[in-house]
Scaffold this active site. Structure first.
Site, mmCIF file in Angstrom:
data_model
loop_
_atom_site.group_PDB
_atom_site.id
_atom_site.type_symbol
_atom_site.label_atom_id
_atom_site.label_comp_id
_atom_site.label_asym_id
_atom_site.label_seq_id
_atom_site.Cartn_x
_atom_site.Cartn_y
_atom_site.Cartn_z
ATOM 1 C CB CYS A 84 13.124 8.882 8.666
ATOM 2 S SG CYS A 84 14.004 7.757 7.592
ATOM 3 C CD GLU A 142 13.284 0.515 9.287
ATOM 4 O OE1 GLU A 142 13.762 1.534 9.818
ATOM 5 O OE2 GLU A 142 13.861 -0.573 9.261
ATOM 6 C CD GLU A 170 10.094 12.758 11.779
ATOM 7 O OE1 GLU A 170 8.908 12.461 12.042
ATOM 8 O OE2 GLU A 170 10.829 12.053 11.083
ATOM 9 C CE LYS A 199 -2.391 3.402 2.133
ATOM 10 N NZ LYS A 199 -1.752 4.430 1.322
#
Ligand code: NAP
Length: 498
Positions: free
Chosen positions: A304, A270, A401, A195
């Protein structure tokens, strides 16, 4: 938002720009066939550089996901029972086809994701290295024979593919995040239902076109676009699926972990990161600046493993800041399809607003803007490459983040202080530091609570390394020999009466 009235007219425009027009697919890939959603509903996909609609893909939901899972299950026994070499040959064909079509694939990626063409090409070729690596590594799924304490017995350990794998991927690396999951899964004999992110489905569907051409049997690879929550729920709660591999935000990762608990699935997560980048006073400052540029501004800061907090020793702080500013000022921002552009747009307006909010908040908390600090003059989703100096611990950017081209700098005076600051986050994905002192290198590398540590480098990713995080950055590893374990079950066979 669209300047084109109908999305089919839009997709024709973009298809015409490709040498291999078959790569621009607007349907899902299930059991070797290209299908629409049961409801006929679609999702529009736009170009983040100008907000034009590129086209539309099926908005699938639970029923199509169930069908894809069942196709993957039907395909599993034959795929599992092929030899590793037979699977390897098909994987390698897929890799060569991706290479042959790299220009078109890069164009598709830049259109839907925004990253500069050269970077898109680099990502696709990096994705190929995972396929090549696992096409070989899949032949080395070794077991063990363990000495048994009873004389008439032998302990045998074998490894077997887990079965059907659900893979959910993000928009920031629309190609590599798919090959990094699929290559090890397929190499050991699993089948997959993918997906992709709704903002970047075309890169995924193009990989499906090439997978069919490479000769994967029907049902071995399936790709479903559409409603994230219902597809995700079915992938995590359907007992046929034996493993979920997710790359994306920590927030969604936690939901998927909870849902996967209902069927006790194997999971790889992850998730987000908040990488520290530490420059000690004995560092080679030019190298450190190069590393910070590579780590911070690749993909407009939307990775990331981006350097999110740059800690510089007080003795070299001013010198580093000046050198860094000089490099950041050279970044050419614009539409990734144009020549010479090194930084594209952010993916959408909410992402831009989040970056703007972090910058404003940091300034309110005492930071100074050394470069940039605002929406780019191009407008839309473009943000200026930004450097903030003297950022304080109170600023949101210190804890949240950042997914944008903003580099906050912090000053420190001792190793103990900076290690404490670097570890003061729930994330634990990538970290970086620059030093020439071998004792310090070992001490700091061991003290950093991260899955990955780059010493004197800002670039750490490749197929040969175990990519992954600790703490709330995730579970499991992708890449390297360790990346196979996530798709294998260990079976112990007790042989008695010998
Ligand atoms: P995201 O919002 O978590 O989305 C990632 C994927 O999950 C997309 O396919 C999304 O689908 C899907 N999704 C969203 N909600 C879902 C739900 N309830 N159930 C099932 N699937 C769901 O993350 P993103 O904004 O795309 O990506 C950025 C994040 O990914 C950052 O936090 C970044 O650090 C992380 N990331 C981590 C790594 C790593 O290797 N550790 C690598 C790259 C990125 P839709 O697109 O349809 O919403």
């Amino acid at each position: 938002r669209s300047t084109l009235s109908s999305s089919s007219a839009a997709s024709d425009v973009y298809k015409r720009q490709l040498k291999n027009k078959a790569l621009f697919k607007e349907s899902c890939f299930v059991g070797g066939k290209w299908i629409d959603s049961d409801s006929g509903e679609k999702i529009k996909v736009d170009n983040p550089a100008n907000n034009e609609i590129i086209g539309e893909v099926p908005k699938c939901s639970t029923s199509e996901t169930t069908k894809a899972i069942e196709e993957a299950q039907d395909a599993f026994p034959n795929w599992r029972d092929k030899t590793a070499k037979e699977r390897s040959i098909i994987l390698q064909k897929w890799a060569r086809l991706i290479e042959q079509n790299v220009d078109d694939l890069a164009r598709i990626m830049t259109l839907e994701q925004g990253k500069p063409l050269a970077e898109a090409k680099g990502e696709i070729l990096m994705g190929v290295t995972y396929i090549d690596f696992y096409a070989e590594e899949g032949k080395r799924v070794y077991g063990d024979i363990i000495p048994d304490p009873m004389p008439d017995r032998r302990i045998v350990v074998i490894k077997q593919p887990v079965g059907v794998v659900g893979a959910i991927t993000p928009w920031n690396f629309p190609s590599t995040m798919i090959t990094r999951k699929c290559a090890p899964a397929l190499a050991v004999g699993c089948t997959v239902v993918i997906k992709p992110a709704s903002q970047t489905p075309y890169s995924a569907l193009a990989l499906g076109v090439l997978a069919k051409e490479a000769g994967f049997p029907d049902g071995v690879i399936n790709i479903i676009t559409g409603s994230a929550a219902s597809i995700g729920k079915e992938l995590t709660e359907n007992p046929i699926v034996k493993k979920i591999s997710f790359t994306g935000s920590t927030e969604v990762g936690k939901v998927l972990l909870q849902q996967s608990a209902t069927t006790v699935k194997k999971v790889s997560m992850e998730l987000g990161g908040h990488a520290p980048f530490v420059v000690f006073d004995d560092a080679d400052l030019d190298e450190a600046v190069t590393g910070a540029m590579q780590s911070k501004f690749r993909n407009s800061g939307q990775t990331c493993i981006c350097a999110n907090r740059i800690f510089v020793h007080e003795k070299v702080y001013d010198e580093f800041l000046n050198k860094f500013i000089a490099e950041v000022n050279k970044i050419k921002v614009g539409n990734g399809l144009e020549e010479g552009i090194v930084s594209g747009p952010l993916i959408d307006q909410p992402s831009l607003m989040k970056v703007m909010d972090q910058v404003k908040d940091a300034v309110n908390q005492g930071a100074k803007i050394a470069v940039g600090g605002d929406v780019h003059s191009l407008g839309g989703n473009f943000f200026q490459p930004t450097v903030l100096s003297d950022v304080t611990n109170k600023a949101k950017i210190t804890y949240e983040e950042t997914f944008g081209p903003v580099a906050p700098l912090y000053k420190f005076s001792s190793d103990e202080e900076v290690i404490k600051m670097a570890n003061d986050t729930p994330y634990g994905l990538a970290s970086y530091f620059y030093s020439r002192d071998i004792g310090r290198i070992w001490r700091v590398a061991e003290a950093l609570e991260y899955g990955m540590v780059g010493v004197n480098t800002g670039l750490t990713t490749k197929a040969e390394i175990p990519f992954g995080g600790v703490k709330e950055s995730g579970l499991g590893r992708e890449g390297s020999k360790y990346g196979l374990d996530d798709y294998l079950n260990i079976k112990y066979i007790s042989m008695a009466g010998i």
